[in-house]
Write a protein that holds these residues in place. Structure first.
Motif, PDB file in Angstrom:
ATOM      1  N   THR A 105      30.574  44.684  -7.863  1.00  0.00           N
ATOM      2  CA  THR A 105      29.965  45.541  -6.840  1.00  0.00           C
ATOM      3  C   THR A 105      30.790  45.539  -5.557  1.00  0.00           C
ATOM      4  OG1 THR A 105      27.754  45.125  -7.729  1.00  0.00           O
ATOM      5  CG2 THR A 105      27.888  45.960  -5.478  1.00  0.00           C
ATOM      6  N   GLU A 106      31.266  44.361  -5.173  1.00  0.00           N
ATOM      7  CA  GLU A 106      32.057  44.251  -3.951  1.00  0.00           C
ATOM      8  C   GLU A 106      33.419  44.934  -4.087  1.00  0.00           C
ATOM      9  OE1 GLU A 106      31.610  42.948  -0.766  1.00  0.00           O
ATOM     10  OE2 GLU A 106      29.519  43.115  -1.386  1.00  0.00           O
ATOM     11  N   ILE A 108      33.950  47.612  -5.896  1.00  0.00           N
ATOM     12  CA  ILE A 108      33.692  49.049  -5.861  1.00  0.00           C
ATOM     13  C   ILE A 108      33.275  49.502  -4.464  1.00  0.00           C
ATOM     14  CG2 ILE A 108      32.212  50.889  -6.780  1.00  0.00           C
ATOM     15  CD1 ILE A 108      32.039  49.256  -9.377  1.00  0.00           C
ATOM     16  N   ASP A 109      32.386  48.737  -3.843  1.00  0.00           N
ATOM     17  CA  ASP A 109      31.864  49.089  -2.521  1.00  0.00           C
ATOM     18  C   ASP A 109      31.992  47.870  -1.597  1.00  0.00           C
ATOM     19  OD1 ASP A 109      30.618  50.332  -0.420  1.00  0.00           O
ATOM     20  OD2 ASP A 109      28.566  50.044  -1.203  1.00  0.00           O
ATOM     21  N   GLU A 111      32.238  45.126   1.345  1.00  0.00           N
ATOM     22  CA  GLU A 111      31.539  44.877   2.605  1.00  0.00           C
ATOM     23  C   GLU A 111      32.332  43.843   3.388  1.00  0.00           C
ATOM     24  OE1 GLU A 111      27.369  42.851   4.213  1.00  0.00           O
ATOM     25  OE2 GLU A 111      27.552  43.535   2.138  1.00  0.00           O
TER      26      GLU A 111
END
Length: 313
Positions: A105-106, A108-109, A111
């Motif tokens: 997830t990190e 791909i997107d 933070e």
């Protein structure tokens, strides 16, 4: 070390690991929330999984020492492998899967992380607490290894004691995971790329997955009927063959039915030529004598057939 003292040592090892993992899990969760670090979140999932697993291991220790009864003539020793298997599955699902999922997830997107100093402080505190737990488990592993004449690593991997193996493996994975998290966070800080942090989360997840699969496989082997290694088999065979009432041994089956608990089935040729009733009594007396060994949960002896070859130990 007496059997009672050894059992107390195992419980103490698991209890220390539980307290250490609980404190570390809380600290890592706070740090993950404050910093936004993917690696720190993976480490918090790791520690929460470890803390939960210690509860399973405490149950394993308690239930596996229940005495045998009519419905369980071989005792409850295999309970240790059942609950340790639950703990290993928990490590895989709550630790490995969550860490890998968050790492993906990190990537791909991403933070951006912040307050890196908080992460470093928490990692340092975690290293101390995990190190204390790891040192305690190493001490117990060395005692067991010395008892059976093995190296510490060999004993930890192949021992019939699943709780010690689980604590030792989880602590080793925890210390390795801390090093991975530190590297991921440091590279994130130095390069400004959150991809390093995300890859740290992925690496931690893969590490936990490998450890979990190893632990699951070891418990599976003992649940389906693990035999001891050739050294223990040879020692047991020699002890039988050297008994003054036994002339030779033609069959020997050894199987773990719990931590350091063996089920023994053997075919023996007795000295002399006795009547049937005397032989039955003699075999039963020999079985009870064998069961006085603290490692023997149950022994069953039968007579050898004359044309069966003797086993050499």
């Amino acid at each position: 070390m007496t059997e009672v003292a050894e059992e107390a040592a195992k419980l103490r090892t698991v209890a220390i690991a539980f307290v250490a993992n609980l404190l570390v899990a809380i600290a890592k969760s706070v740090a993950a929330a404050l910093t936004g670090s993917a690696s720190m979140l993976a480490e918090s999932a790791h520690s929460w999984a470890d803390a939960g697993n210690e509860i399973f291991l405490l149950i394993a220790e308690r239930r596996s020492v229940k005495p045998a009864d009519v419905s369980h003539p071989l005792g409850f020793g295999r309970e240790a492998y059942v609950w340790s298997l639950f703990a290993a599955v928990g490590l895989f699902t709550a630790g490995a899967v969550v860490s890998v999922q968050h790492g993906i997830t990190e990537l791909i997107d991403p933070e951006p992380a912040r307050d890196f100093g908080i992460a470093y402080v928490v990692l340092a505190i975690a290293a101390v607490l995990e190190g204390i737990s790891f040192a305690q488990s190493i001490v117990q592993a060395r005692r067991g290894a010395a008892r059976f004449g093995r190296t510490t690593i060999e004993y930890a991997l192949n021992s019939s004691n699943p709780t010690l193996r689980a604590v030792l493996a989880e602590d080793a994975a925890a210390l390795t995971g801390l090093a991975i998290a530190f590297a991921g966070i440091l590279l994130h800080q130095l390069t400004g790329s959150s991809a390093w942090d995300a890859m740290g989360s992925l690496a931690i997840g893969l590490l936990l997955g490998v450890v979990a699969v190893i632990l699951i496989n070891r418990n599976r082997r003992f649940l389906v009927g693990q035999t001891p290694d050739v050294r223990i088999r040879a020692a047991a065979g020699r002890a039988l063959a050297e008994h003054p009432e036994i002339n030779r041994v033609t069959y020997l089956h050894l199987e773990f039915v719990g931590p350091a608990q063996l089920f023994v089935v053997a075919a023996v040729d007795l000295e002399g030529d006795h009547r049937e009733g005397e032989i039955a009594l003699q075999l039963r007396t020999l079985e009870r004598a064998i069961e006085k060994n603290t490692m023997i949960q149950k022994a069953i002896l039968t007579l050898s057939v004359s044309d069966e070859p003797s086993i050499t130990f």
